[in-house]
Design a protein around this motif. Structure first.
Motif, PDB file in Angstrom:
ATOM      1  N   CYS A  53      57.071  60.642  49.814  1.00 11.35           N
ATOM      2  CA  CYS A  53      57.920  60.008  50.812  1.00 11.35           C
ATOM      3  C   CYS A  53      58.407  61.049  51.822  1.00 11.35           C
ATOM      4  O   CYS A  53      58.964  62.075  51.424  1.00 11.35           O
ATOM      5  CB  CYS A  53      59.108  59.341  50.132  1.00 11.35           C
ATOM      6  SG  CYS A  53      60.295  58.684  51.295  1.00 11.35           S
ATOM      7  N   CYS A  56      62.662  61.078  51.472  1.00 10.07           N
ATOM      8  CA  CYS A  56      63.372  61.636  50.305  1.00 10.07           C
ATOM      9  C   CYS A  56      62.500  62.575  49.474  1.00 10.07           C
ATOM     10  O   CYS A  56      62.945  63.140  48.489  1.00 10.07           O
ATOM     11  CB  CYS A  56      63.883  60.501  49.422  1.00 10.07           C
ATOM     12  SG  CYS A  56      62.579  59.682  48.483  1.00 10.07           S
ATOM     13  N   CYS A  96      58.512  53.380  49.484  1.00  9.84           N
ATOM     14  CA  CYS A  96      59.040  54.357  48.520  1.00  9.84           C
ATOM     15  C   CYS A  96      59.988  53.653  47.548  1.00  9.84           C
ATOM     16  O   CYS A  96      61.003  53.096  47.969  1.00  9.84           O
ATOM     17  CB  CYS A  96      59.767  55.486  49.247  1.00  9.84           C
ATOM     18  SG  CYS A  96      60.598  56.595  48.098  1.00  9.84           S
ATOM     19  N   CYS A  99      63.805  55.475  47.634  1.00 11.18           N
ATOM     20  CA  CYS A  99      64.803  55.386  48.705  1.00 11.18           C
ATOM     21  C   CYS A  99      64.651  54.140  49.575  1.00 11.18           C
ATOM     22  O   CYS A  99      65.500  53.861  50.413  1.00 11.18           O
ATOM     23  CB  CYS A  99      64.767  56.627  49.587  1.00 11.18           C
ATOM     24  SG  CYS A  99      63.361  56.690  50.711  1.00 11.18           S
TER      25      CYS A  99
HETATM   26 ZN   LIG Z   1      61.777  57.883  49.687  1.00  7.49          ZN
END
Ligand SMILES: [Zn+2]
Length: 287
Positions: A53, A56, A96, A99
């Protein structure tokens, strides 16, 4: 009496003789037994891909399509891609699970620092990690799941103030999938009929939003737009306008394809087909 009667004198018995051999009534068994085509499972076209990601930095797996295995079918008039045995659209969203940052695969890795900030504040900080986004093993998505992923992606693109075309394209794909979901629901019970009606209603709304978005995008963005050159986008808009019964706009787009020096002959043929269909539709409306 046979037509050959009279030949007895030559010692030839022709009474029972037919001039033409009767075709054997029994069908000749074909030697080649029709091979039963095995319909492959959707998962045979899928693979697990590792992704990181960009917001994050969490590493996770996503389900992706093995493009090498695909066999293309003729796309719909509005360029909706079609393949044998699989609707690839369902797998075009990367989300993701940690997050909540989600985008169409082509846009997933690229974002400005402002967009990253907007996503952190408006998605990640509020996001409840949910099992629905976790992928442990290969599985085929149903339309409910796929539509949910696209909606999450649309939410993200609104939050990050994405280009109009990105949002329009997401709306268009949502509409395509919802129309397909309606086609796949074949039950006649009340619950199914309700679900079908809801799919079509939502699809119509997304289709219209997509159209409005693309019209605005061609006035404000540089080509390629969502990977499409001007002719392709003209073709898409013509088909969309046609579907939305905006025949004057559809005709205008078609004319611009027909006079274009860069449009392929295949595209011009398509435009001519569309022109015919518009004429037919207008005739029907007059009746
Ligand atoms: Zn993420």
């Amino acid at each position: 009496m046979s037509l050959l009667t009279g030949l007895e004198k030559f010692g030839l018995q022709a009474d029972e003789m037919q001039i033409y051999e009767k075709k054997d009534e029994k069908p000749v068994e074909k030697e080649v037994v029709k091979k039963e085509e095995k319909i492959p499972e959707e998962t045979e076209f899928l693979l697990l891909k590792s992704v990181q990601c960009p917001v994050c930095e969490h590493k996770f797996k996503m389900i992706s399509v093995k493009s090498g295995r695909l066999r293309r079918k003729e796309p719909d008039m509005d360029l909706r891609p079609r393949f044998y045995y699989i609707d690839t659209l369902k797998y075009d969203i990367c989300a993701c699970p940690n997050c909540g940052y989600t985008a169409m695969s082509r846009y997933f890795d690229s974002m400005s620092s402002l967009q990253r900030k907007l996503i952190k504040e408006n998605v990640c900080d509020k996001f409840n990690a949910h099992n629905a986004l976790n992928v442990e093993e290969l599985k085929a998505y149903d339309y409910d799941t796929a539509v949910e992923r696209y909606k999450l992606s649309l939410y993200n693109s609104i939050v990050k103030k994405a280009k109009i075309s990105e949002k329009a394209y997401t709306c268009l794909k949502l509409a395509w999938m919802l129309y397909e979901q309606n086609e796949e629901l074949t039950g006649k019970d009340e619950k199914t009929l309700e679900k079908k009606a809801a799919c079509v209603k939502e699809a119509d709304e997304f289709y219209e939003k997509a159209y409005d978005g693309f019209v605005e995008a061609i006035a404000n963005e540089m080509y390629p737009i969502c990977g499409m050159d001007q002719n392709t986008l003209d073709c898409l808009l013509a088909a969309m306008a046609f579907r939305l019964k905006k025949y004057d706009i559809a005709s205008k787009m078609i004319s611009s394809i027909l006079v274009s020096r860069t449009a392929s002959s295949k595209m011009k043929d398509k435009a001519l087909d569309m022109k015919e269909e518009i004429i037919e539709a207008l005739k029907k409306e007059e009746q």
